[in-house]
Design an enzyme around this catalytic site. Structure first.
Site, PDB file in Angstrom:
ATOM      1  N   LYS A 143       4.312 -11.977   2.798  1.00  0.00           N
ATOM      2  CA  LYS A 143       2.251 -12.176   2.662  1.00  0.00           C
ATOM      3  C   LYS A 143       2.527 -11.669   1.107  1.00  0.00           C
ATOM      4  O   LYS A 143       3.170 -11.414   0.574  1.00  0.00           O
ATOM      5  CB  LYS A 143       1.363 -11.082   3.294  1.00  0.00           C
ATOM      6  CG  LYS A 143       0.168 -11.203   2.586  1.00  0.00           C
ATOM      7  CD  LYS A 143      -0.447  -9.644   3.756  1.00  0.00           C
ATOM      8  CE  LYS A 143      -0.372  -8.527   2.537  1.00  0.00           C
ATOM      9  NZ  LYS A 143      -0.946  -8.270   1.664  1.00  0.00           N
ATOM     10  N   GLU A 154      -0.769 -12.318  -2.066  1.00  0.00           N
ATOM     11  CA  GLU A 154      -1.937 -12.650  -2.631  1.00  0.00           C
ATOM     12  C   GLU A 154      -2.160 -13.734  -3.583  1.00  0.00           C
ATOM     13  O   GLU A 154      -1.408 -14.451  -4.386  1.00  0.00           O
ATOM     14  CB  GLU A 154      -2.254 -11.515  -3.408  1.00  0.00           C
ATOM     15  CG  GLU A 154      -1.836  -9.929  -2.343  1.00  0.00           C
ATOM     16  CD  GLU A 154      -2.199  -8.286  -3.164  1.00  0.00           C
ATOM     17  OE1 GLU A 154      -2.395  -7.716  -3.269  1.00  0.00           O
ATOM     18  OE2 GLU A 154      -2.668  -8.965  -4.434  1.00  0.00           O
ATOM     19  N   GLU A 162     -10.015  -9.558   2.574  1.00  0.00           N
ATOM     20  CA  GLU A 162     -10.331  -7.303   1.952  1.00  0.00           C
ATOM     21  C   GLU A 162     -11.776  -8.366   1.464  1.00  0.00           C
ATOM     22  O   GLU A 162     -11.465  -9.016   0.389  1.00  0.00           O
ATOM     23  CB  GLU A 162      -9.230  -7.254   1.281  1.00  0.00           C
ATOM     24  CG  GLU A 162      -9.234  -5.968   1.511  1.00  0.00           C
ATOM     25  CD  GLU A 162      -8.014  -5.458   0.301  1.00  0.00           C
ATOM     26  OE1 GLU A 162      -7.733  -4.142   0.302  1.00  0.00           O
ATOM     27  OE2 GLU A 162      -7.203  -6.068   0.616  1.00  0.00           O
ATOM     28  N   SER A 166       1.151  -1.577  -0.051  1.00  0.00           N
ATOM     29  CA  SER A 166       0.157  -0.076  -0.071  1.00  0.00           C
ATOM     30  C   SER A 166       1.265   1.356   0.467  1.00  0.00           C
ATOM     31  O   SER A 166       0.473   2.340  -0.089  1.00  0.00           O
ATOM     32  CB  SER A 166      -0.547   0.498   1.037  1.00  0.00           C
ATOM     33  OG  SER A 166      -0.087  -0.903   2.429  1.00  0.00           O
ATOM     34  N   ASP A 224       5.518  -7.383   2.522  1.00  0.00           N
ATOM     35  CA  ASP A 224       4.592  -8.268   1.581  1.00  0.00           C
ATOM     36  C   ASP A 224       5.037  -8.275   0.399  1.00  0.00           C
ATOM     37  O   ASP A 224       6.115  -7.395   0.643  1.00  0.00           O
ATOM     38  CB  ASP A 224       4.122  -7.012   0.886  1.00  0.00           C
ATOM     39  CG  ASP A 224       2.234  -7.064   1.037  1.00  0.00           C
ATOM     40  OD1 ASP A 224       1.108  -7.940   1.791  1.00  0.00           O
ATOM     41  OD2 ASP A 224       1.667  -5.626   0.961  1.00  0.00           O
TER      42      ASP A 224
END
Length: 279
Positions: free
Chosen positions: A126, A128, A195, A59, A97
């Site tokens: 992390k 995705e 999310e 982010s 991330d």
């Protein structure tokens, strides 16, 4: 201009939070409070305020670089911010991330880049997505790299998803999310960010995988914990915010007080409010 003290010099009264600590919290039903941070000063502040986990999120592409998505974030940038954040972190569990393109090629590429982030101070990485990711997760976990998965709205896939949209709204979508979550948990993911999905779906994912620590962001109150982007919950982010964001600076006396209020609200279950922040 110089500072007389470094964030890294700030003592912490808390014992370091480990993966074992987090699992014990989850087992006894204590909610996990996670927040993003990207530098030593804010890491020291949120750590002192009592967050359990700090996420060096991609982010940063939006809140630090001013981009419209996370896709431009590089390994070099995540590594830099992970090193900076780790220097200010004394007790919180630090997660970094894996940026877009750093793990999609194959598990060996993922391990090499995860190793770089662990060397920079991360205690977990992390990544995705579901479907193809369990093989990579298993490869990392078997080699000593703790993994946090991420399902639902996966920002690195924003163009494939057709924008920032709620996932799992219909029966087929919900079934896919549950199937992907089970495969990732079976592959060894210890934690999973959920999310932008209906509360009922996130709650079911947690029920399907009781040992998995689900962390919600726009996924209701039925998860094992919550995460927010620091700039969002401090009211720094300009423009229209998602409904799952609450500005904890409202009524707070300082930034540290706002973060303490966030931690307390996650712990006592008052955030998120299903009527205000959920789907």
């Amino acid at each position: 201009m110089s500072s007389h003290s470094s964030p890294a010099d700030t003592p912490s009264a808390r014992k370091p939070v480990t993966l074992h600590t987090l699992r014990e919290m989850h087992a006894r039903g204590e909610k996990i409070a996670m927040i993003t941070a990207y530098d030593a000063s804010f890491a020291a502040l949120v750590d002192t305020a009592g967050v359990d986990c700090i996420l060096v999120g991609d982010s940063l592409g939006m809140v630090l670089k001013g981009q419209s998505s996370t896709l431009s974030v590089t390994m070099e940038q995540i590594g830099y911010h992970t090193r900076s954040t780790s220097r200010g972190t004394k007790a919180a569990f630090l997660i970094a991330d894996m940026p877009f393109g750093s793990y999609q090629e194959n598990p060996v590429q993922a391990l090499r880049n995860a190793g770089t982030l662990m060397a920079a101070g991360a205690q977990m990485v992390k990544l995705e997505g579901g479907g193809w990711t369990p093989e990579t997760v298993n490869f990392l976990v078997e080699r000593g790299v703790p993994v946090c998965a991420h399902l639902g709205l996966t920002p690195q896939s924003v163009h494939a998803l057709g924008g920032y949209r709620i996932q799992g709204k219909d029966e087929a979508g919900a079934a896919t999310l549950r199937r992907h979550a089970k495969a990732l948990a079976d592959a060894g993911a210890a934690m999973m960010v959920l999310e932008l999905m209906p509360s009922a779906v996130a709650k079911q994912v947690q029920a399907d995988n009781p040992g998995l620590m689900t962390i919600g962001i726009g996924a209701g109150a039925g998860t094992a914990g919550q995460v927010l982007v620091l700039h969002d919950m401090l009211g720094v982010t300009r423009g229209r915010l998602p409904r799952f964001v609450r500005n904890f600076m409202d009524g707070a006396t300082s930034i540290e007080d706002a973060v303490r209020r966030y931690v307390a609200a996650v712990k006592d279950g008052s955030f998120p409010d299903e009527a205000l922040h959920a789907y």
